[in-house]
Motif scaffolding. Structure first.
Motif, PDB file in Angstrom:
ATOM      1  N   UNK A 239     -11.415   7.730 -19.863  1.00 33.14           N
ATOM      2  CA  UNK A 239     -11.019   7.919 -21.262  1.00 33.14           C
ATOM      3  C   UNK A 239      -9.523   7.668 -21.351  1.00 33.14           C
ATOM      4  N   UNK A 240      -9.135   6.770 -22.250  1.00 32.97           N
ATOM      5  CA  UNK A 240      -7.727   6.429 -22.438  1.00 32.97           C
ATOM      6  C   UNK A 240      -7.343   6.755 -23.880  1.00 32.97           C
ATOM      7  N   UNK A 241      -6.200   7.411 -24.055  1.00 31.66           N
ATOM      8  CA  UNK A 241      -5.685   7.727 -25.395  1.00 31.66           C
ATOM      9  C   UNK A 241      -4.243   7.246 -25.530  1.00 31.66           C
ATOM     10  N   UNK A 242      -3.965   6.620 -26.647  1.00 37.19           N
ATOM     11  CA  UNK A 242      -2.586   6.334 -27.050  1.00 37.19           C
ATOM     12  C   UNK A 242      -2.326   7.122 -28.324  1.00 37.19           C
ATOM     13  N   UNK A 243      -1.253   7.884 -28.347  1.00 36.63           N
ATOM     14  CA  UNK A 243      -0.899   8.684 -29.533  1.00 36.63           C
ATOM     15  C   UNK A 243       0.440   8.181 -30.071  1.00 36.63           C
ATOM     16  N   UNK A 244       0.376   7.565 -31.237  1.00 37.90           N
ATOM     17  CA  UNK A 244       1.555   6.990 -31.873  1.00 37.90           C
ATOM     18  C   UNK A 244       1.982   7.900 -33.022  1.00 37.90           C
ATOM     19  N   UNK A 245       3.195   8.403 -32.935  1.00 35.31           N
ATOM     20  CA  UNK A 245       3.690   9.290 -33.996  1.00 35.31           C
ATOM     21  C   UNK A 245       3.762   8.506 -35.307  1.00 35.31           C
ATOM     22  N   UNK A 246       3.285   9.133 -36.387  1.00 37.00           N
ATOM     23  CA  UNK A 246       3.235   8.449 -37.684  1.00 37.00           C
ATOM     24  C   UNK A 246       4.599   8.516 -38.372  1.00 37.00           C
TER      25      UNK A 246
END
Length: 223
Positions: free
Chosen positions: A126-133
């Motif tokens: 499982x891969x997650x990228x979290x980009x701040x809005x």
């Protein structure tokens, strides 16, 4: 019989003795019910006899202590619940991750890349990228170097973050090698600070071992 031989025979007899608790209880009960014995005159104790019987009493007490402690140890050991052996988890897959902003990014659009290198086959990922809005951030797509049919991919807004998530489907395997997972998005014109953007990769091996990699994009800026 000398005292050493007497000690030896008493110890052997004590160790071989197996008390009959029922007979002992019956003898005690009979003793309580019997009339008190007639008191007899006390005979003078011969000095050698006194020493001999004192030695016998000491040996008997020591043997009784040995037998008693042995019985206690055996009872404790036999009555103790066995503690199961500790089973250590299997080591997870060997892997490394690098987070970068793609050099093709510009003043209005960016692509966040997660380079994932695996040294062994991976059966769960499982891969997650979290980009701040930050102002103007809107998803424009995503991709990965592995076959699209091997993954379930989603994009969602969670709080103040735009989250790209890829999950390896059951029965699929990621082979050893370099792999890339990328999230694309628009942003407000200018230089966007990506240092608060983060990633997480959870890898599972065929033996169940698990490895978690996480980090951020440091001071990398999306232009």
């Amino acid at each position: 019989m000398d005292e050493t031989r007497l000690r030896h025979e008493l110890r052997e007899a004590a160790l071989a003795h197996r008390p009959d608790h029922a007979r002992m209880l019956a003898r005690v009960e009979r003793g309580l019910a019997a009339p008190a014995p007639v008191t007899r005159p006390v005979r003078p104790v011969n000095r050698w006899t006194g020493r001999r019987w004192a030695g016998v009493a000491a040996v008997a007490a020591a043997v009784a202590g040995v037998v008693g402690l042995g019985g206690l140890a055996a009872t404790t050991l036999n009555g103790r619940t066995a503690t199961p052996a500790t089973v250590l988890p299997a080591p997870g897959p060997s892997a490394r991750a690098t987070a970068t902003i793609d050099p093709g990014s510009n003043r209005w659009w960016a692509q966040s890349d997660l380079g994932l290198t695996t040294d062994t086959p991976v059966t769960g990922l499982t891969v997650e990228l979290r980009i701040v809005r930050t102002p103007g951030v809107v998803s424009t797509g995503h991709w990965r170097t592995r076959p699209a049919e091997d993954f379930t991919a989603t994009v969602a807004e969670e709080g103040r973050e735009l989250v790209y998530r890829w999950t390896l489907k059951p029965g699929r395997t990621v082979p050893p090698g370099p792999h890339v997972f990328a999230g694309q998005y628009n942003h407000a014109e200018g230089v966007r600070d990506a240092s608060a953007d983060t990633y997480t990769a959870v890898l599972t091996g065929a033996d169940g071992g698990r490895t978690t990699l996480d980090g951020d994009f440091g001071t990398t800026a999306a232009k």
